[in-house]
Design an enzyme around this catalytic site. Structure first.
Site, mmCIF file in Angstrom:
data_model
loop_
_atom_site.group_PDB
_atom_site.id
_atom_site.type_symbol
_atom_site.label_atom_id
_atom_site.label_comp_id
_atom_site.label_asym_id
_atom_site.label_seq_id
_atom_site.Cartn_x
_atom_site.Cartn_y
_atom_site.Cartn_z
ATOM 1 N N TRP A 49 -7.125 2.754 3.788
ATOM 2 C CA TRP A 49 -5.740 2.443 3.418
ATOM 3 C C TRP A 49 -5.549 0.941 3.247
ATOM 4 O O TRP A 49 -4.802 0.496 2.372
ATOM 5 C CB TRP A 49 -4.786 2.962 4.506
ATOM 6 C CG TRP A 49 -3.332 2.678 4.224
ATOM 7 C CD1 TRP A 49 -2.467 3.462 3.514
ATOM 8 C CD2 TRP A 49 -2.575 1.544 4.660
ATOM 9 N NE1 TRP A 49 -1.224 2.872 3.475
ATOM 10 C CE2 TRP A 49 -1.265 1.700 4.175
ATOM 11 C CE3 TRP A 49 -2.877 0.412 5.416
ATOM 12 C CZ2 TRP A 49 -0.254 0.777 4.413
ATOM 13 C CZ3 TRP A 49 -1.881 -0.525 5.648
ATOM 14 C CH2 TRP A 49 -0.586 -0.340 5.158
ATOM 15 N N HIS A 50 -6.244 0.152 4.058
ATOM 16 C CA HIS A 50 -6.052 -1.291 4.005
ATOM 17 C C HIS A 50 -6.696 -1.931 2.793
ATOM 18 O O HIS A 50 -6.311 -3.048 2.413
ATOM 19 C CB HIS A 50 -6.593 -1.946 5.287
ATOM 20 C CG HIS A 50 -5.647 -1.844 6.437
ATOM 21 N ND1 HIS A 50 -5.613 -0.756 7.275
ATOM 22 C CD2 HIS A 50 -4.686 -2.698 6.883
ATOM 23 C CE1 HIS A 50 -4.681 -0.943 8.192
ATOM 24 N NE2 HIS A 50 -4.096 -2.108 7.973
ATOM 25 N N GLY A 51 -7.662 -1.299 2.169
ATOM 26 C CA GLY A 51 -8.256 -1.911 0.992
ATOM 27 C C GLY A 51 -9.447 -1.150 0.465
ATOM 28 O O GLY A 51 -10.139 -0.439 1.207
#
Length: 473
Positions: free
Chosen positions: A327-329
């Site tokens: 989700w963060h990258g």
């Protein structure tokens, strides 16, 4: 447009709040929606249509789900028809997120497996806030499917909930149930406005005076390069980035909560002194609380949580942390970061958690190393550079490393930043906020807050209003 900018403070928000105050309370939600669309379009003039499309699709799908759950037929048939629309919503929402955030990453993986370029690397520009508003819309649709609340006919309510500018770009991730009542009551409370202004300014000070200034430490370490630093500098740089990320994101969250209070909304807390945690488990009860809540409510618990034995608990936790990292990258370092915490949380749960949390000194010393180590993995996207940096942190010799005077660089950087690191360390403890709560109604505090605000404005005028780190996620 960011909150820590002169454009927001002296153009957008004054015009917005004047209009908000002057219109009748029954029309204030329209002002919020219009202002939020203008706010988003300022930074994303084309992707505003993507967000509007997502709002329309999810509104009508949620209405369809509600009607099917409460229409005629057997309970099983109603649930089956509603589930079909829920799946459509998930495919559209996560499909758009995949295309704009992960398509290029997965194309590169397939090319790597094939050993040649079988797919072109297609990666459109990432729309601001898409990870946050996608999760927010999915929480709404899932909650409607679960029967948590009924769906109204007003698209304005849902559109304002999704696009509300205080929390649109980087959270906190707000559940509809948390603002549902506030949507109906648009009266302004002088006390809430005062509290909101106080919280907003505190967040501005954390962002501009702490995060923006300590950011120079990591920039200096990067400029020197991994071969030119020693172990002490590597850890100091890692702590510099850790403080930058914390005060940047916490500052934004405080500003979002403060703006929400000014407008009459109560947004959930997103941080609770995470750097005072005694374990990684405790840390994730305190850091980005609304993201952890989303994964717990909509992934971990539906998978079975901890109700189906230790093996299933491990599997469910693995899924959550793999997805949290992703989700963060769209990069391998984020997946490694997520799996790092998965492994750490499992080790703590089965072996050491009770010992860490029963001995504060041991817990704090343990987290003194875990926090910067984890954010180093999170921060460095190039895996080769990440590997070299981690080797430097743990006194391992770098291959083909030239002989350089690394200690003088540490002494220089420490002399330049020790006082700022100390201030950041103090403000990451609970004590400053405890003093704020104790003295916030005194004239001395209000004068200090006012002076701090104008000093932050002065820094912004000098060009220090850099974007928030979490905008890229």
């Amino acid at each position: 447009m960011v909150f820590s900018s002169l454009e927001f403070l002296f153009r957008f928000f004054p015009i917005f709040i004047i209009e908000y105050i002057l219109v009748k309370k029954e029309y204030r939600l329209y002002v919020i929606l219009a202002g939020s669309l203008v706010f988003y379009a300022y930074g994303e003039p084309l992707y505003i249509f993507l967000m509007i499309f997502s709002i329309l699709v999810n509104h009508f799908l949620a209405k369809g789900i509600y009607e099917r759950r409460h229409g005629g037929g057997s309970k099983e048939d109603k649930k089956k028809r509603a589930k079909g629309l829920l799946i459509i919503s998930a495919v559209i929402n996560f499909g758009l997120l995949f295309v704009f955030k992960y398509l290029g990453f997965f194309c590169s993986i397939i090319n790597g497996i094939a050993g040649k370029d079988v797919l072109p690397i297609l990666q459109p520009a990432l729309p601001l806030g898409i990870s946050f508003y996608t999760f927010q819309m999915m929480s709404y649709v899932i909650d409607v499917y679960r029967g948590k609340y009924r769906v109204g006919n007003s698209m304005i309510n849902f559109a304002a909930y999704v696009s509300m500018f205080p929390q649109l770009i980087a959270g906190p991730i707000v559940n509809y149930s948390e603002v549902m009542k506030d949507m109906k009551d648009r009266r302004l409370s002088p006390k809430a406005v005062e509290n909101g202004v106080t919280i907003f300014i505190l967040g501005l000070l954390y962002k501009v005076l702490l995060a923006n200034n300590i950011a120079s430490l990591w920039n200096d370490v990067q400029t020197i390069g991994v071969y030119g630093i020693n172990t002490l500098t590597a850890w100091m740089g890692a702590w510099g980035f850790s403080f930058q990320l914390y005060f940047d994101f916490w500052g934004y969250s405080l500003m979002a909560i403060g703006l929400g209070k000014i407008l009459g909304f109560k947004f959930p807390q997103n941080f609770k002194e995470p750097y005072s945690a005694l374990s990684a488990t405790d840390f994730w009860r305190r850091w980005h609380i609304t993201l952890g809540r989303w994964f717990r409510e909509y992934v971990y618990i539906p998978l079975g949580g901890n109700r189906k034995g230790p093996a299933r608990l491990v599997l469910n936790t693995f899924v959550v942390w793999f997805l949290t990292g992703l989700w963060h990258g769209a990069n391998w370092n984020f997946i490694i970061w997520g799996l790092f915490f998965f492994a750490l949380l499992m080790i703590e749960k089965f072996f050491i958690l009770e010992k860490l949390e029963s001995n504060k000194w041991v817990g704090h010393i343990y987290m003194l190393f875990i926090i910067p180590l984890s954010w180093t993995i999170f921060n460095i996207t190039d895996l080769k550079t990440l590997g070299l940096y981690l080797m430097k942190m743990f006194l391992l010799p770098l291959p083909n490393a030239p002989k350089l005077d690394t200690m003088s660089k540490f002494v220089s950087l420490f002399g330049k930043y020790w006082w700022l690191l100390l201030i950041c360390a103090v403000f990451s403890t609970p004590y400053p906020m405890q003093l704020v709560k104790k003295y916030r109604d005194t004239i001395v505090f209000k004068l200090l807050l006012l002076a701090g605000f104008w000093y932050a404005v002065y820094n912004m005028a000098l060009g220090m209003d850099n974007p928030f780190l979490y905008f890229r996620f």
